[in-house]
Write a protein that holds these residues in place. Structure first.
Motif, PDB file in Angstrom:
ATOM      1  N   VAL A  82       0.855  -1.189   0.000  1.00 42.80           N
ATOM      2  CA  VAL A  82       0.000   0.000   0.000  1.00 42.80           C
ATOM      3  C   VAL A  82       0.890   1.236   0.000  1.00 42.80           C
ATOM      4  N   SER A  83       0.657   2.121  -0.966  1.00 41.91           N
ATOM      5  CA  SER A  83       1.479   3.316  -1.115  1.00 41.91           C
ATOM      6  C   SER A  83       0.806   4.562  -0.557  1.00 41.91           C
ATOM      7  N   GLU A  84      -0.529   4.544  -0.492  1.00 43.50           N
ATOM      8  CA  GLU A  84      -1.258   5.721  -0.012  1.00 43.50           C
ATOM      9  C   GLU A  84      -2.646   5.314   0.443  1.00 43.50           C
ATOM     10  N   ASP A  85      -3.086   5.878   1.575  1.00 46.86           N
ATOM     11  CA  ASP A  85      -4.452   5.701   2.064  1.00 46.86           C
ATOM     12  C   ASP A  85      -5.250   6.971   1.817  1.00 46.86           C
ATOM     13  N   ARG A  86      -6.472   6.811   1.326  1.00 49.37           N
ATOM     14  CA  ARG A  86      -7.405   7.943   1.229  1.00 49.37           C
ATOM     15  C   ARG A  86      -8.744   7.484   1.789  1.00 49.37           C
ATOM     16  N   PHE A  87      -9.293   8.266   2.687  1.00 51.54           N
ATOM     17  CA  PHE A  87     -10.633   7.979   3.210  1.00 51.54           C
ATOM     18  C   PHE A  87     -11.508   9.184   2.912  1.00 51.54           C
ATOM     19  N   LEU A  88     -12.582   8.943   2.145  1.00 49.58           N
ATOM     20  CA  LEU A  88     -13.470  10.013   1.691  1.00 49.58           C
ATOM     21  C   LEU A  88     -14.860   9.857   2.280  1.00 49.58           C
ATOM     22  N   PHE A  89     -15.434  10.973   2.720  1.00 50.72           N
ATOM     23  CA  PHE A  89     -16.859  11.029   3.034  1.00 50.72           C
ATOM     24  C   PHE A  89     -17.558  11.651   1.835  1.00 50.72           C
ATOM     25  N   LEU A  90     -18.478  10.877   1.241  1.00 47.53           N
ATOM     26  CA  LEU A  90     -19.130  11.318   0.015  1.00 47.53           C
ATOM     27  C   LEU A  90     -20.503  11.911   0.289  1.00 47.53           C
ATOM     28  N   THR A  91     -20.812  12.999  -0.424  1.00 46.49           N
ATOM     29  CA  THR A  91     -22.184  13.456  -0.592  1.00 46.49           C
ATOM     30  C   THR A  91     -22.541  13.166  -2.042  1.00 46.49           C
ATOM     31  N   GLU A  92     -23.749  13.517  -2.457  1.00 46.25           N
ATOM     32  CA  GLU A  92     -24.165  13.157  -3.811  1.00 46.25           C
ATOM     33  C   GLU A  92     -23.261  13.750  -4.876  1.00 46.25           C
ATOM     34  N   SER A  93     -22.714  14.932  -4.631  1.00 53.10           N
ATOM     35  CA  SER A  93     -21.893  15.572  -5.659  1.00 53.10           C
ATOM     36  C   SER A  93     -20.492  15.933  -5.173  1.00 53.10           C
ATOM     37  N   GLY A  94     -20.220  15.741  -3.888  1.00 49.08           N
ATOM     38  CA  GLY A  94     -18.932  16.158  -3.358  1.00 49.08           C
ATOM     39  C   GLY A  94     -18.238  15.071  -2.565  1.00 49.08           C
ATOM     40  N   ALA A  95     -16.991  15.340  -2.200  1.00 46.99           N
ATOM     41  CA  ALA A  95     -16.201  14.392  -1.419  1.00 46.99           C
ATOM     42  C   ALA A  95     -15.260  15.173  -0.515  1.00 46.99           C
ATOM     43  N   ARG A  96     -15.178  14.737   0.724  1.00 47.71           N
ATOM     44  CA  ARG A  96     -14.265  15.378   1.669  1.00 47.71           C
ATOM     45  C   ARG A  96     -13.307  14.323   2.200  1.00 47.71           C
ATOM     46  N   GLN A  97     -12.018  14.554   1.998  1.00 49.34           N
ATOM     47  CA  GLN A  97     -11.020  13.591   2.447  1.00 49.34           C
ATOM     48  C   GLN A  97     -10.648  13.858   3.901  1.00 49.34           C
ATOM     49  N   THR A  98     -10.629  12.778   4.678  1.00 48.67           N
ATOM     50  CA  THR A  98     -10.203  12.879   6.064  1.00 48.67           C
ATOM     51  C   THR A  98      -8.676  12.889   6.121  1.00 48.67           C
ATOM     52  N   PRO A  99      -8.077  13.890   6.781  1.00 48.08           N
ATOM     53  CA  PRO A  99      -6.605  13.899   6.897  1.00 48.08           C
ATOM     54  C   PRO A  99      -6.120  12.605   7.541  1.00 48.08           C
ATOM     55  N   ASN A 100      -5.027  12.069   7.040  1.00 45.92           N
ATOM     56  CA  ASN A 100      -4.539  10.784   7.535  1.00 45.92           C
ATOM     57  C   ASN A 100      -4.219  10.806   9.016  1.00 45.92           C
ATOM     58  N   GLY A 229      -0.820   0.460  -5.442  1.00 36.71           N
ATOM     59  CA  GLY A 229      -0.800   0.542  -3.994  1.00 36.71           C
ATOM     60  C   GLY A 229      -1.742   1.568  -3.392  1.00 36.71           C
ATOM     61  N   LEU A 230      -2.433   2.365  -4.220  1.00 32.49           N
ATOM     62  CA  LEU A 230      -3.397   3.327  -3.687  1.00 32.49           C
ATOM     63  C   LEU A 230      -4.608   2.589  -3.136  1.00 32.49           C
ATOM     64  N   ALA A 231      -4.983   2.900  -1.901  1.00 33.20           N
ATOM     65  CA  ALA A 231      -6.156   2.295  -1.256  1.00 33.20           C
ATOM     66  C   ALA A 231      -7.127   3.407  -0.881  1.00 33.20           C
ATOM     67  N   VAL A 232      -8.291   3.406  -1.528  1.00 32.63           N
ATOM     68  CA  VAL A 232      -9.313   4.423  -1.297  1.00 32.63           C
ATOM     69  C   VAL A 232     -10.517   3.769  -0.621  1.00 32.63           C
ATOM     70  N   HIS A 233     -10.972   4.354   0.467  1.00 30.39           N
ATOM     71  CA  HIS A 233     -12.195   3.900   1.128  1.00 30.39           C
ATOM     72  C   HIS A 233     -13.148   5.083   1.235  1.00 30.39           C
ATOM     73  N   THR A 234     -14.444   4.793   1.165  1.00 27.36           N
ATOM     74  CA  THR A 234     -15.433   5.859   1.305  1.00 27.36           C
ATOM     75  C   THR A 234     -16.556   5.426   2.238  1.00 27.36           C
ATOM     76  N   ALA A 235     -17.221   6.419   2.783  1.00 29.90           N
ATOM     77  CA  ALA A 235     -18.457   6.234   3.546  1.00 29.90           C
ATOM     78  C   ALA A 235     -19.428   7.313   3.103  1.00 29.90           C
ATOM     79  N   GLY A 236     -20.694   7.117   3.415  1.00 30.08           N
ATOM     80  CA  GLY A 236     -21.701   8.106   3.033  1.00 30.08           C
ATOM     81  C   GLY A 236     -22.430   7.727   1.767  1.00 30.08           C
ATOM     82  N   TRP A 237     -22.658   8.703   0.882  1.00 30.61           N
ATOM     83  CA  TRP A 237     -23.404   8.488  -0.354  1.00 30.61           C
ATOM     84  C   TRP A 237     -22.819   7.324  -1.119  1.00 30.61           C
ATOM     85  N   PRO A 238     -23.664   6.502  -1.763  1.00 35.58           N
ATOM     86  CA  PRO A 238     -25.098   6.665  -2.016  1.00 35.58           C
ATOM     87  C   PRO A 238     -26.014   6.157  -0.899  1.00 35.58           C
TER      88      PRO A 238
END
Length: 547
Positions: A82-100, A229-238
């Motif tokens: 894994v080279s990078e973690d990204r965790f996003l909270f999604l709304t219908e049209s937007g995304a906010r990344q949580t600082p690591n 190695g990029l690992a993206v996780h999201t919560a929220g929308w849809p």
């Protein structure tokens, strides 16, 4: 029984996944160290080892380090850190990344690897066979065999060539009996594991088990959009804020990306379709760009056992033990189960070998749960024990509670939360819920069910009894359709269930069993528990390449 071949071993393992193969390997390793010979066989219902394996997956190498310290030199397909973690909270049209720096440790993957679990399992199968383990793919364990004292003495594989009418066809071949001193069973919501848990009341005093359905696709994407190695996780929308779930998107090697969506099966709205939620997720602006210009290669779905430590059944019973996902060793907070499955197999293997050496093979393997209680795996699951009950309270309150539990107390909070009801009881009547209108697939990034089933390479012998059975054939229309708007036609990710009109204009449930990808969602989420999944002929089902 007299027509069946009888194969006798010291230990029989049902299921050729990471837990079962790790158990078989460890048994052979320990036997070799002691200068003894222990006969081990692994029965796998898929057409080959790995054919039914589906997982994210990001792998913690801790357990494989213990099983094979030289796994790198042996050429294990674990090569993309894994080279990078990204965790996003999604709304219908937007995304906010949580600082690591704000992410709990369970969402940080430094030192872990992006893998194809199916490829890793195939490699484990090769290592097992090199040690002398006998592996039988295409043999579905269909029946539990008991001795005169009520202990499990083995399993019987299913008959082949039984016609749709239940009678032997011209191609009939009886199954075989596999008997042993010790039996190990593993697979989330396995057909035999479910029976064993009920028969021996292994879940008494435990929280109800909870599950999620994981849907996954494998894509080949444009090189410019690929970041190994990029690992993206999201919560929220849809999903709405009351429904547990989220996504993963893992960049593998060779410009491949594994993308998936998990929906907790405790959701309440019968109009919700996990498959459509997954497709809708891929259309989000923060996600869609990864796939544009790419090609979808494979699709599959599988339930995950996610209740955690409070929902673990008793691990042993007279004559055998439960391993891996069959017991529920997944760490839901980390979205990881492969390392836990491997470790559980190793722990059970040690107890089984000790029992054989001490002529205590007919007793319960009490050393196995004792070893688990003293292991790092127990400590890890104890620290994660509040995650799933907390997230069951909704996205916002759940995230706050998880933050307190994991960041402030680091998993050692002086309280334990509990799951209180099984998933099938949480569905509300359709009259109390809003219908969900899903967009039509565009055939570019989003797709329909049948085209997805096609690329899962699912196949069953058509002239065999339907393996999705009903306790009462009247219930789907009289109860499920009338009260819950027929949820089986939405929670199934493969289009197995559909309500159609008969010649008399009356509704009836049509079961397209050929489509079944063996995910087990129907067996879990059916609100009346009227659907019972039984094993089809060995070798049937999906044939996943490297999921």
């Amino acid at each position: 029984m007299s027509d069946r071949d009888i194969m006798e071993y010291d230990i029989v393992v049902v299921g050729g996944g990471p837990a079962g193969l790790a158990a078989a390997i460890k048994i052979k390793q320990l036997a070799s160290e002691a200068g003894k010979e222990i006969g081990v066989c692994v029965l796998e219902k898929g057409s080959e080892i790995g054919a039914h394996i589906l997982s994210g997956a990001v792998m913690d190498p801790r357990a494989i380090d213990e099983l094979f310290p030289d796994w790198r030199e042996r050429g294990a397909p674990i090569t993309v850190p894994v080279s990078e973690d990204r965790f996003l909270f999604l709304t219908e049209s937007g995304a906010r990344q949580t600082p690591n720096w704000m992410l709990p440790g369970c969402f940080q993957n430094h030192g872990n690897y992006v893998i194809s679990l199916a490829s890793v399992v195939r490699w484990l199968g090769e290592q097992a066979e090199a040690l002398g383990v006998e592996i039988y793919p295409g043999f579905a364990a269909a029946e539990i065999l008991y001795d005169d004292q009520g202990a499990v003495k083995g399993v019987a594989t299913g008959n082949m060539g039984v016609g749709r009418d239940g009678k032997p066809s011209a191609n009939f071949q009886p199954g075989s009996s596999c008997t042993a001193d010790t039996r190990c069973s593993r697979r989330a919501r396995g057909h035999l594991g479910k029976q064993l848990i009920a028969h021996f009341r292994l879940d008494e005093g435990r929280d109800p088990q909870t599950y999620g359905i994981g849907l996954k696709e494998l894509w080949e994407i444009e090189p410019a959009r690929h970041q190994p190695g990029l690992a993206v996780h999201t919560a929220g929308w849809p999903l709405d804020s009351h429904t547990y779930g989220g996504s993963f998107l893992y960049h593998m090697d060779a410009n491949q990306v594994a993308v998936g969506f998990v929906v907790g099966l405790g959701y309440s709205n019968p109009y919700l379709s996990p498959y459509e939620e997954f497709q809708r997720y891929k259309s989000h602006p923060a996600i869609r760009h990864f796939f544009e210009g790419g090609k979808r290669i494979a699709y599959g779905a599988r339930v995950i056992t996610a209740g955690g430590l409070q929902s673990l059944p008793k691990l042993v019973f007279p004559g055998g033990a439960l391993l891996g996902c069959e017991a529920g060793f997944l760490n839901a907070s980390r979205i990881k189960g492969s390392h836990a499955a491997i470790k559980s197999g190793m722990l059970a293997a040690g107890a089984a070998v000790d029992a054989l050496a001490g002529d205590r093979q007919h007793d319960e393997l009490s050393a196995y749960p004792a070893a688990f209680a003293d292991s790092w795996l127990h400590d890890e699951l104890h620290r994660a024990r509040n995650f799933k009950p907390a997230m069951g309270k909704g996205l916002y309150l759940g995230s706050l509670l998880v933050g307190i539990d994991q960041v402030v107390f680091r998993g050692k909070a002086p309280w334990t939360m509990h799951n209180t009801r099984p998933d099938h009881e949480k569905l509300k009547p359709a009259a109390e819920c809003e219908p969900i209108v899903y967009p039509k697939p565009d055939g570019v990034v989003t797709f329909d069910r049948l085209s997805s089933v096609f690329i899962s390479s699912t196949n069953h012998e058509e002239n065999q009894p339907i393996h999705l059975t009903l306790k009462d054939a009247s219930v789907p229309v009289a109860v499920n359709l009338s009260r819950f708007a027929g949820p089986e036609q939405r929670y199934c990710p493969a289009g197995v269930y559909e309500f159609v009109k008969g010649e008399d204009g009356a509704d009836r449930l049509q079961i397209n069993s050929q489509n079944c990808v063996h995910c087990k969602t129907c067996d879990i989420k059916d609100p009346t528990q009227n659907i019972v999944w039984v094993t089809p002929e060995g070798g049937g089902g999906p044939n996943y390449p490297n999921m």
